[in-house]
Design an enzyme around this catalytic site. Structure first.
Site, short mmCIF file in Angstrom:
data_model
loop_
_atom_site.label_atom_id
_atom_site.label_comp_id
_atom_site.label_asym_id
_atom_site.label_seq_id
_atom_site.Cartn_x
_atom_site.Cartn_y
_atom_site.Cartn_z
N LEU A 94 0.75 -1.09 0.03
CA LEU A 94 -0.25 0.01 -0.02
C LEU A 94 0.98 1.27 0.00
O LEU A 94 1.73 1.36 1.03
CB LEU A 94 -0.96 -0.04 1.35
CG LEU A 94 -2.18 -0.99 1.17
CD1 LEU A 94 -2.99 -0.56 2.39
CD2 LEU A 94 -3.01 -0.38 0.06
N GLY A 153 -0.28 4.26 -0.65
CA GLY A 153 -1.04 5.64 -0.50
C GLY A 153 -1.77 6.03 -1.53
O GLY A 153 -2.55 6.97 -1.49
N ASP A 210 -4.09 3.22 -6.91
CA ASP A 210 -3.81 2.07 -7.82
C ASP A 210 -3.73 0.69 -6.67
O ASP A 210 -4.42 -0.33 -6.65
CB ASP A 210 -2.84 1.83 -8.61
CG ASP A 210 -2.91 2.76 -9.71
OD1 ASP A 210 -4.35 3.33 -10.14
OD2 ASP A 210 -1.93 3.60 -10.04
N SER A 211 -2.83 0.99 -5.63
CA SER A 211 -2.58 -0.15 -4.55
C SER A 211 -3.82 -0.36 -3.74
O SER A 211 -4.06 -1.13 -3.20
CB SER A 211 -1.19 0.38 -3.84
OG SER A 211 -1.52 1.50 -3.30
N MET A 214 5.80 0.56 2.68
CA MET A 214 7.36 0.62 2.45
C MET A 214 7.75 1.79 2.59
O MET A 214 7.72 2.87 1.75
CB MET A 214 7.87 -0.24 1.32
CG MET A 214 7.50 -1.56 1.12
SD MET A 214 7.77 -2.51 -0.48
CE MET A 214 6.35 -2.09 -1.48
N CYS A 272 14.53 -1.05 -8.41
CA CYS A 272 13.80 -0.68 -7.48
C CYS A 272 12.80 -2.09 -7.23
O CYS A 272 12.47 -2.69 -6.29
CB CYS A 272 13.08 0.55 -7.16
SG CYS A 272 11.96 0.52 -5.74
N CYS A 287 11.85 6.94 -7.98
CA CYS A 287 11.22 6.56 -6.72
C CYS A 287 11.37 7.03 -5.48
O CYS A 287 10.72 7.22 -4.53
CB CYS A 287 11.16 5.07 -6.94
SG CYS A 287 12.79 4.47 -7.02
#
Length: 378
Positions: free
Chosen positions: A20, A22, A25-26, A45, A110, A206
């Site tokens: 997740l 924030g 999509d997740s 994460m 990543c 990222c």
């Protein structure tokens, strides 16, 4: 049956850990998995700690958004810090590549090293059988192997960034929104009352985010100014602050526009583009015109190869490849390939093929894998 669940196998109580972030999509990925019968655990994460209190870092707000989503959906949320792994496995490589004059894509590394390695390991320790993310991609099992497929929404497909995933990783990965279009994902989030339904997509590298890139690099790498020269005439046009700040095909930020006596035609053909870096002489070579031959490459050599199936692709077959994320698929063939490197030949010359970036090979909608571009030529 809910159409959004059509691309998700029934969970039957199986435990899956969802990354997740924030973002919407997740969040919808977690929602759909719970609706499909999975026992869902959210995992936020934290991958970057340096200067994470300044105006460019969104980690705090992202965690608040993830917690709010978990509360609405009714799932547990765990926070884990992977910043040490990130520095060792991703950021160190990022700095080495820039120092060598190449333009890396840390998002690719990543995914392979953090989101589908450290994250996967942690999820297994929590008792999960699978992980899930909000990437727009799909996994298909075919003839005993797992294939990485493009996302259904071609404008959001993220298989390019996932091409280094292997069979072990794909066998334990779910992409719950991969069969959906972005507009439908936002609609599902709004219908479920998720506060981030209209949240803007994250941009930038990222871990760097949207902070000024030059200022960021200067904290870690020495600045070595040098000359900017016209590749055709060797004429000195100006000074660069460091080759690491420039990438092949770059137009903005060269600070040599409007030079008198250097333009024959008006319009697009007057623009200067970064075309080559001479690391030994610390010279940035530029050319005038978007379609200058120095910016076009009919072939490239790639190394550090990673093939999703674990097997080398066939040579001289017709494939398609991307040398950058937003590029349309370009017909190509692989003329030579071994375990260490391959040579890819394009049907039509490609623009601004950049060492350090990833070349990703496709067969129709199947992502075969790829490697890091070492060199490009005619």
């Amino acid at each position: 049956m809910n159409e959004a669940l059509a691309g998700i196998a029934p969970g039957n109580g199986e435990t899956v850990v969802v990354g997740l972030s924030g973002g919407v999509d997740s969040s919808v990925s977690a929602l759909l998995l719970k609706q499909a019968g999975y026992r869902v655990v959210g995992l936020f994460m934290k991958n970057w700690e340096d200067d994470d209190t300044d105006e460019y870092c969104s980690t705090r707000q992202d965690l608040i958004d993830a917690a709010a989503v978990a509360d609405v959906i009714g799932i547990d949320l765990e926070v884990v810090n992977f910043s040490a792994e990130y520095k060792d496995r991703v950021f160190a490589s990022f700095l080495r590549e820039y120092q060598a004059g190449r333009t890396p894509n840390p998002d690719v590394l990543c995914n392979a090293e953090i989101k589908f390695a450290a994250f996967l390991d942690h999820a297994m320790q929590l008792g999960a059988t699978r992980i899930a993310t909000g990437h727009y991609a799909q996994v298909r099992e075919f003839e005993g192997r797992f294939q990485l497929m493009k996302g259904e929404d071609g404008t959001k497909d993220q298989s390019y960034f996932l091409h280094r995933l292997n069979q072990a990783q794909l066998s334990r990965t779910l992409f719950p929104v991969g069969h959906l279009y972005k507009r439908d994902v936002r609609r599902i989030a709004a219908d479920a009352g998720l506060a981030n339904a209209a949240k803007k997509d994250s941009t930038g590298i990222c871990f760097v985010g949207e902070r000024p890139f030059r200022e960021f690099l200067q904290r870690y790498l020495p600045v070595t100014p040098g000359e900017i020269r016209d590749l055709d005439s060797e004429r000195v046009l100006g000074q660069h602050d460091g080759l690491m700040y420039h990438t092949i095909g770059q137009r903005k930020g060269l600070r040599i526009g409007g030079l008198k006596g250097m333009a024959d035609d008006a319009g697009e053909h007057d623009a200067w583009y970064a075309a080559r870096k001479d690391m030994e002489k610390n010279v940035l070579y530029v050319v005038r015109g978007h379609d200058h031959p120095a910016l076009l490459s009919g072939r490239l050599v790639a190394a550090d190869l990673s093939w999703v199936s674990g097997a080398l692709p066939h040579t001289h077959w017709v494939y398609a490849a991307k040398t950058r994320y937003r590029q349309p698929d370009a017909p190509c063939s692989i003329d030579a390939v071994d375990a260490d490197r391959c040579e890819i030949v394009f049907a039509e010359p490609q623009w601004a093929v950049t060492p350090g970036q990833s070349v990703v090979v496709y067969e129709s909608k199947v992502c075969l894998g790829g490697g890091i571009i070492v060199s490009a030529g005619d």
